[in-house]
Design a protein around this motif. Structure first.
Motif, PDB file in Angstrom:
ATOM      1  N   LEU A  91       0.829  -1.213   0.000  1.00 23.73           N
ATOM      2  CA  LEU A  91       0.000   0.000   0.000  1.00 23.73           C
ATOM      3  C   LEU A  91       0.862   1.260   0.000  1.00 23.73           C
ATOM      4  CD1 LEU A  91      -2.740  -1.053   2.573  1.00 23.73           C
ATOM      5  CD2 LEU A  91      -3.054  -0.696   0.109  1.00 23.73           C
ATOM      6  N   TRP A  92       1.860   1.297   0.877  1.00 25.52           N
ATOM      7  CA  TRP A  92       2.696   2.484   1.002  1.00 25.52           C
ATOM      8  C   TRP A  92       3.574   2.683  -0.229  1.00 25.52           C
ATOM      9  CZ3 TRP A  92       3.617   7.097   2.082  1.00 25.52           C
ATOM     10  CH2 TRP A  92       4.899   7.618   2.113  1.00 25.52           C
ATOM     11  N   HIS A  93       4.151   1.625  -0.738  1.00 22.19           N
ATOM     12  CA  HIS A  93       5.111   1.738  -1.833  1.00 22.19           C
ATOM     13  C   HIS A  93       4.495   2.367  -3.075  1.00 22.19           C
ATOM     14  CE1 HIS A  93       7.819   0.447  -5.080  1.00 22.19           C
ATOM     15  NE2 HIS A  93       8.751   0.716  -4.175  1.00 22.19           N
ATOM     16  N   LYS A  94       3.291   2.000  -3.411  1.00 25.03           N
ATOM     17  CA  LYS A  94       2.632   2.583  -4.594  1.00 25.03           C
ATOM     18  C   LYS A  94       2.427   4.084  -4.415  1.00 25.03           C
ATOM     19  CE  LYS A  94       0.696  -1.675  -6.109  1.00 25.03           C
ATOM     20  NZ  LYS A  94      -0.289  -2.451  -6.702  1.00 25.03           N
ATOM     21  N   LYS A  95       2.040   4.507  -3.218  1.00 24.61           N
ATOM     22  CA  LYS A  95       1.886   5.938  -2.948  1.00 24.61           C
ATOM     23  C   LYS A  95       3.241   6.632  -2.959  1.00 24.61           C
ATOM     24  CE  LYS A  95      -2.298   5.608  -0.210  1.00 24.61           C
ATOM     25  NZ  LYS A  95      -2.915   5.804   1.092  1.00 24.61           N
ATOM     26  N   TYR A  96       4.203   6.013  -2.310  1.00 23.26           N
ATOM     27  CA  TYR A  96       5.542   6.585  -2.208  1.00 23.26           C
ATOM     28  C   TYR A  96       6.157   6.815  -3.585  1.00 23.26           C
ATOM     29  CZ  TYR A  96      10.605   6.425  -2.043  1.00 23.26           C
ATOM     30  OH  TYR A  96      11.928   6.682  -2.273  1.00 23.26           O
ATOM     31  N   THR A  97       6.156   5.779  -4.437  1.00 18.02           N
ATOM     32  CA  THR A  97       6.831   5.909  -5.736  1.00 18.02           C
ATOM     33  C   THR A  97       6.162   6.948  -6.635  1.00 18.02           C
ATOM     34  OG1 THR A  97       5.621   3.952  -6.543  1.00 18.02           O
ATOM     35  CG2 THR A  97       7.882   3.610  -5.781  1.00 18.02           C
ATOM     36  N   SER A  98       4.846   7.022  -6.597  1.00 21.18           N
ATOM     37  CA  SER A  98       4.192   8.032  -7.446  1.00 21.18           C
ATOM     38  C   SER A  98       4.475   9.445  -6.935  1.00 21.18           C
ATOM     39  CB  SER A  98       2.684   7.775  -7.527  1.00 21.18           C
ATOM     40  OG  SER A  98       2.076   7.926  -6.260  1.00 21.18           O
ATOM     41  N   ILE A 125      13.910  -2.930  -9.144  1.00 19.11           N
ATOM     42  CA  ILE A 125      13.548  -3.415  -7.804  1.00 19.11           C
ATOM     43  C   ILE A 125      12.214  -2.809  -7.378  1.00 19.11           C
ATOM     44  CG2 ILE A 125      14.191  -3.466  -5.368  1.00 19.11           C
ATOM     45  CD1 ILE A 125      17.154  -3.542  -6.307  1.00 19.11           C
ATOM     46  N   HIS A 126      12.031  -1.512  -7.643  1.00 22.20           N
ATOM     47  CA  HIS A 126      10.753  -0.882  -7.317  1.00 22.20           C
ATOM     48  C   HIS A 126       9.597  -1.529  -8.088  1.00 22.20           C
ATOM     49  CE1 HIS A 126      11.794   2.271  -4.528  1.00 22.20           C
ATOM     50  NE2 HIS A 126      12.817   2.620  -5.291  1.00 22.20           N
ATOM     51  N   LYS A 127       9.842  -1.904  -9.325  1.00 26.06           N
ATOM     52  CA  LYS A 127       8.797  -2.584 -10.103  1.00 26.06           C
ATOM     53  C   LYS A 127       8.439  -3.929  -9.478  1.00 26.06           C
ATOM     54  CE  LYS A 127       9.529  -0.356 -14.548  1.00 26.06           C
ATOM     55  NZ  LYS A 127       9.927  -0.508 -15.950  1.00 26.06           N
ATOM     56  N   LYS A 128       9.444  -4.658  -8.987  1.00 22.94           N
ATOM     57  CA  LYS A 128       9.182  -5.929  -8.307  1.00 22.94           C
ATOM     58  C   LYS A 128       8.350  -5.708  -7.048  1.00 22.94           C
ATOM     59  CE  LYS A 128      13.091  -8.734  -9.774  1.00 22.94           C
ATOM     60  NZ  LYS A 128      14.294  -9.445  -9.332  1.00 22.94           N
ATOM     61  N   ILE A 129       8.684  -4.665  -6.318  1.00 19.94           N
ATOM     62  CA  ILE A 129       7.918  -4.365  -5.106  1.00 19.94           C
ATOM     63  C   ILE A 129       6.477  -4.049  -5.483  1.00 19.94           C
ATOM     64  CG2 ILE A 129       7.652  -2.811  -3.136  1.00 19.94           C
ATOM     65  CD1 ILE A 129      10.755  -2.478  -3.184  1.00 19.94           C
ATOM     66  N   ASN A 130       6.278  -3.214  -6.498  1.00 19.74           N
ATOM     67  CA  ASN A 130       4.922  -2.856  -6.928  1.00 19.74           C
ATOM     68  C   ASN A 130       4.107  -4.066  -7.373  1.00 19.74           C
ATOM     69  OD1 ASN A 130       4.780  -0.126  -6.359  1.00 19.74           O
ATOM     70  ND2 ASN A 130       5.485   0.498  -8.375  1.00 19.74           N
ATOM     71  N   LYS A 131       4.779  -5.063  -7.926  1.00 12.02           N
ATOM     72  CA  LYS A 131       4.083  -6.263  -8.402  1.00 12.02           C
ATOM     73  C   LYS A 131       4.038  -7.357  -7.328  1.00 12.02           C
ATOM     74  CE  LYS A 131       5.333  -5.539 -13.220  1.00 12.02           C
ATOM     75  NZ  LYS A 131       6.135  -6.054 -14.344  1.00 12.02           N
ATOM     76  N   SER A 132       4.497  -7.014  -6.130  1.00  6.63           N
ATOM     77  CA  SER A 132       4.514  -7.964  -5.014  1.00  6.63           C
ATOM     78  C   SER A 132       5.436  -9.155  -5.291  1.00  6.63           C
ATOM     79  CB  SER A 132       3.098  -8.448  -4.702  1.00  6.63           C
ATOM     80  OG  SER A 132       3.086  -9.112  -3.469  1.00  6.63           O
ATOM     81  N   LEU A 133       6.487  -8.934  -6.077  1.00  9.23           N
ATOM     82  CA  LEU A 133       7.441  -9.990  -6.417  1.00  9.23           C
ATOM     83  C   LEU A 133       8.783  -9.815  -5.710  1.00  9.23           C
ATOM     84  CD1 LEU A 133       6.799 -10.093 -10.279  1.00  9.23           C
ATOM     85  CD2 LEU A 133       5.887 -11.651  -8.537  1.00  9.23           C
ATOM     86  N   TYR A 134       8.780  -9.066  -4.652  1.00 15.44           N
ATOM     87  CA  TYR A 134      10.032  -8.784  -3.955  1.00 15.44           C
ATOM     88  C   TYR A 134      10.281  -9.818  -2.852  1.00 15.44           C
ATOM     89  CZ  TYR A 134       7.412  -7.012   0.028  1.00 15.44           C
ATOM     90  OH  TYR A 134       6.585  -6.905   1.100  1.00 15.44           O
ATOM     91  N   THR A 135      11.531  -9.869  -2.429  1.00 14.52           N
ATOM     92  CA  THR A 135      11.938 -10.712  -1.304  1.00 14.52           C
ATOM     93  C   THR A 135      12.677  -9.823  -0.310  1.00 14.52           C
ATOM     94  OG1 THR A 135      14.085 -11.194  -2.302  1.00 14.52           O
ATOM     95  CG2 THR A 135      12.256 -12.700  -2.847  1.00 14.52           C
ATOM     96  N   LEU A 148      14.922  -6.124  -0.908  1.00 17.64           N
ATOM     97  CA  LEU A 148      14.893  -4.891  -0.117  1.00 17.64           C
ATOM     98  C   LEU A 148      16.295  -4.533   0.377  1.00 17.64           C
ATOM     99  CD1 LEU A 148      11.628  -5.425   1.981  1.00 17.64           C
ATOM    100  CD2 LEU A 148      11.908  -4.152  -0.162  1.00 17.64           C
ATOM    101  N   ARG A 149      17.055  -5.540   0.812  1.00 15.83           N
ATOM    102  CA  ARG A 149      18.443  -5.283   1.242  1.00 15.83           C
ATOM    103  C   ARG A 149      19.291  -4.820   0.061  1.00 15.83           C
ATOM    104  NH1 ARG A 149      17.393 -10.023   4.054  1.00 15.83           N
ATOM    105  NH2 ARG A 149      18.631 -11.259   2.601  1.00 15.83           N
ATOM    106  N   LYS A 150      19.065  -5.417  -1.106  1.00 13.67           N
ATOM    107  CA  LYS A 150      19.798  -5.034  -2.325  1.00 13.67           C
ATOM    108  C   LYS A 150      19.491  -3.583  -2.697  1.00 13.67           C
ATOM    109  CE  LYS A 150      20.469  -6.545  -7.088  1.00 13.67           C
ATOM    110  NZ  LYS A 150      20.042  -7.491  -8.123  1.00 13.67           N
ATOM    111  N   LEU A 151      18.231  -3.188  -2.576  1.00 15.88           N
ATOM    112  CA  LEU A 151      17.839  -1.807  -2.857  1.00 15.88           C
ATOM    113  C   LEU A 151      18.624  -0.840  -1.971  1.00 15.88           C
ATOM    114  CD1 LEU A 151      15.800   0.154  -4.288  1.00 15.88           C
ATOM    115  CD2 LEU A 151      14.317  -0.199  -2.300  1.00 15.88           C
ATOM    116  N   ILE A 152      18.707  -1.146  -0.705  1.00 19.16           N
ATOM    117  CA  ILE A 152      19.426  -0.289   0.249  1.00 19.16           C
ATOM    118  C   ILE A 152      20.914  -0.244  -0.094  1.00 19.16           C
ATOM    119  CG2 ILE A 152      20.097  -0.049   2.675  1.00 19.16           C
ATOM    120  CD1 ILE A 152      17.275  -1.319   3.328  1.00 19.16           C
ATOM    121  N   LYS A 153      21.505  -1.398  -0.388  1.00 17.72           N
ATOM    122  CA  LYS A 153      22.944  -1.447  -0.709  1.00 17.72           C
ATOM    123  C   LYS A 153      23.264  -0.689  -1.996  1.00 17.72           C
ATOM    124  CE  LYS A 153      24.190  -5.678   1.666  1.00 17.72           C
ATOM    125  NZ  LYS A 153      24.646  -7.057   1.549  1.00 17.72           N
TER     126      LYS A 153
END
Length: 138
Positions: A40-47, A97-107, A111-116
Motif C-alpha cells: 500500500l505504502w510503496h505505490k503511494k511513495y513511488t508516485s 527493484i521498485h517494479k518488483k515491489i509494486n508487483k509484489s514480487l520482492y523478497t 529490499l536489502r539489495k535496494l538499500i545497498k
C-alpha cells in the motif's frame, strides 16, 4: 555567482538532501513493513517521490551537459560522468527493484539489495554536491 551556477547548486543540494532522506529514512524502513502495508505504502511513495525526483534529475543532467559544452574541464567531466552513473544505477538497478515491489514480487533480499545499491547513488550525489560547492567557492 551567476544564476546558472545558483540553479546548479540548488539542484545538487536538493538531490543530496533527498537521497540521504531516502537512504536513511525511507528505504531503511521498508524491511520493517508487513507485506500488505509495504504494498500500500510503496505505490503511494513511488508516485509521489517521482514528482520530486524526476524534475531535479533532469535539471541536473541538462545543466551538466550545458557545462560540458561551455567548458570541457576535468571537473565538469567528473560531475557529468557521476550524473550519468546515477542515471544508469537508477534505471537499470533501482527502478527494476521498485517494479518488483509494486508487483509484489520482492523478497527480503531485494529490499536489502535496494538499500545497498542506493548507497552508490548517495555517495555520488554527495560527491557532486561537494564538488559543485567547491567550484562555486573558488
Amino acid at each position: 555567482m551567476s544564476i546558472f551556477e545558483v540553479v546548479r547548486l540548488l539542484l545538487d543540494f536538493g538531490l543530496v538532501i533527498l537521497i540521504w532522506l531516502v537512504q536513511l529514512v525511507i528505504y531503511s524502513a521498508f524491511p520493517y513493513y508487513g507485506h500488505k502495508e509495504l504494498m500500500l505504502w510503496h505505490k503511494k511513495y513511488t508516485s509521489r517521490i517521482t514528482l520530486i525526483v524526476i524534475p531535479l534529475m533532469i535539471g541536473q543532467l541538462v545543466i551538466s551537459i550545458i557545462e560540458i559544452l561551455k567548458n570541457t574541464s576535468m571537473f565538469n567531466i567528473i560531475i557529468c560522468l557521476s550524473i550519468y552513473s546515477i542515471w544508469i544505477i537508477t534505471f537499470f538497478f533501482i527502478v527494476p527493484i521498485h517494479k518488483k515491489i509494486n508487483k509484489s514480487l520482492y523478497t527480503p533480499f531485494a529490499l536489502r539489495k535496494l538499500i545497498k545499491i542506493n548507497w552508490l547513488r548517495t555517495i555520488l550525489w554527495t560527491l557532486i554536491f561537494v564538488l559543485s560547492l567547491m567550484q562555486n567557492m573558488i
